[in-house]
Design a protein around this motif. Structure first.
Motif, PDB file in Angstrom:
ATOM      1  N   GLU A   1      42.032  36.106  42.867  1.00  0.00           N
ATOM      2  CA  GLU A   1      40.801  35.954  42.100  1.00  0.00           C
ATOM      3  C   GLU A   1      41.101  35.008  40.941  1.00  0.00           C
ATOM      4  O   GLU A   1      42.145  35.121  40.298  1.00  0.00           O
ATOM      5  N   LYS A   2      40.188  34.105  40.684  1.00  0.00           N
ATOM      6  CA  LYS A   2      40.406  33.078  39.670  1.00  0.00           C
ATOM      7  C   LYS A   2      40.753  33.683  38.308  1.00  0.00           C
ATOM      8  O   LYS A   2      41.623  33.179  37.600  1.00  0.00           O
ATOM      9  N   GLU A   3      40.113  34.772  37.941  1.00  0.00           N
ATOM     10  CA  GLU A   3      40.346  35.372  36.619  1.00  0.00           C
ATOM     11  C   GLU A   3      41.738  36.000  36.483  1.00  0.00           C
ATOM     12  O   GLU A   3      42.185  36.275  35.378  1.00  0.00           O
ATOM     13  N   LYS A   4      42.438  36.207  37.588  1.00  0.00           N
ATOM     14  CA  LYS A   4      43.797  36.758  37.557  1.00  0.00           C
ATOM     15  C   LYS A   4      44.873  35.664  37.562  1.00  0.00           C
ATOM     16  O   LYS A   4      46.038  35.943  37.323  1.00  0.00           O
ATOM     17  N   LEU A   5      44.485  34.430  37.837  1.00  0.00           N
ATOM     18  CA  LEU A   5      45.453  33.344  37.974  1.00  0.00           C
ATOM     19  C   LEU A   5      45.890  32.777  36.627  1.00  0.00           C
ATOM     20  O   LEU A   5      45.059  32.353  35.821  1.00  0.00           O
ATOM     21  N   ILE A   6      47.179  32.783  36.403  1.00  0.00           N
ATOM     22  CA  ILE A   6      47.780  32.119  35.251  1.00  0.00           C
ATOM     23  C   ILE A   6      47.988  30.656  35.609  1.00  0.00           C
ATOM     24  O   ILE A   6      47.768  29.764  34.802  1.00  0.00           O
TER      25      ILE A   6
END
Length: 163
Positions: free
Chosen positions: A125-130
């Motif tokens: 998920e984009k919001e979890k990607l560093i």
């Protein structure tokens, strides 16, 4: 205190997760950081050898066997269930942070590795990607690094953990 951890994930095997972690550990170690690693393995494994005392103790019913030498401690817990990632992380409080290989279904923030010829999509998920580590450009508003940019990836991890 809550343990600091991020996951290094990829859609499949052989995308470079272990290679990335190895190279990051070499950088962090030279900088004096104390970094733990957790690797998830989806199958049963055993590193002990038949005939060794620790093997005999485990096979005889010991719930836990610790092998201790001047420079290493190995703990073998014999369980009839799979421990949760949180349970394991809670025991690793003495580290500056933890790198977790795998556990792509967990809700940890992560760095995803994409490798042409192996990966077919970004699974996180984009919001979890560093960050994304990839041999091709992805049209996402996420920091991206080439697979060999270890120093830059180490820097983004230290920034993430405010080190």
């Amino acid at each position: 205190m809550k343990t600091k951890a991020i996951s290094i994930v990829g859609e499949c095997s052989n995308v470079g997760k272990t290679t990335l972690i190895k190279n990051l550990l070499e950088i962090f170690s030279k900088e004096g950081l104390k970094v733990g690693v957790i690797k998830h393995h989806h199958k049963e494994f055993d590193f002990d050898r038949e005939g060794k005392d620790s093997y005999i103790f485990s096979k005889s019913g010991a719930s836990c066997v610790k092998m201790i030498s001047p420079n290493r401690v190995i703990t073998v817990e014999n369980l009839n269930y799979e421990k949760s990632l949180n349970d394991v992380l809670e025991t690793m409080t003495e580290y500056d942070f933890i790198l977790v290989e795998g556990y792509k279904w967990e809700k940890l923030d992560r760095i995803e590795i994409y490798r042409s010829g192996y990966s077919t999509k970004i699974i996180s998920e984009k919001e979890k990607l560093i960050a994304i580590v990839s041999d091709i450009e992805h049209n996402l508003d996420i920091k991206q690094f080439k697979p060999d940019e270890y120093e830059k990836i180490a820097k983004i991890i230290k920034e993430y953990f405010k080190i």
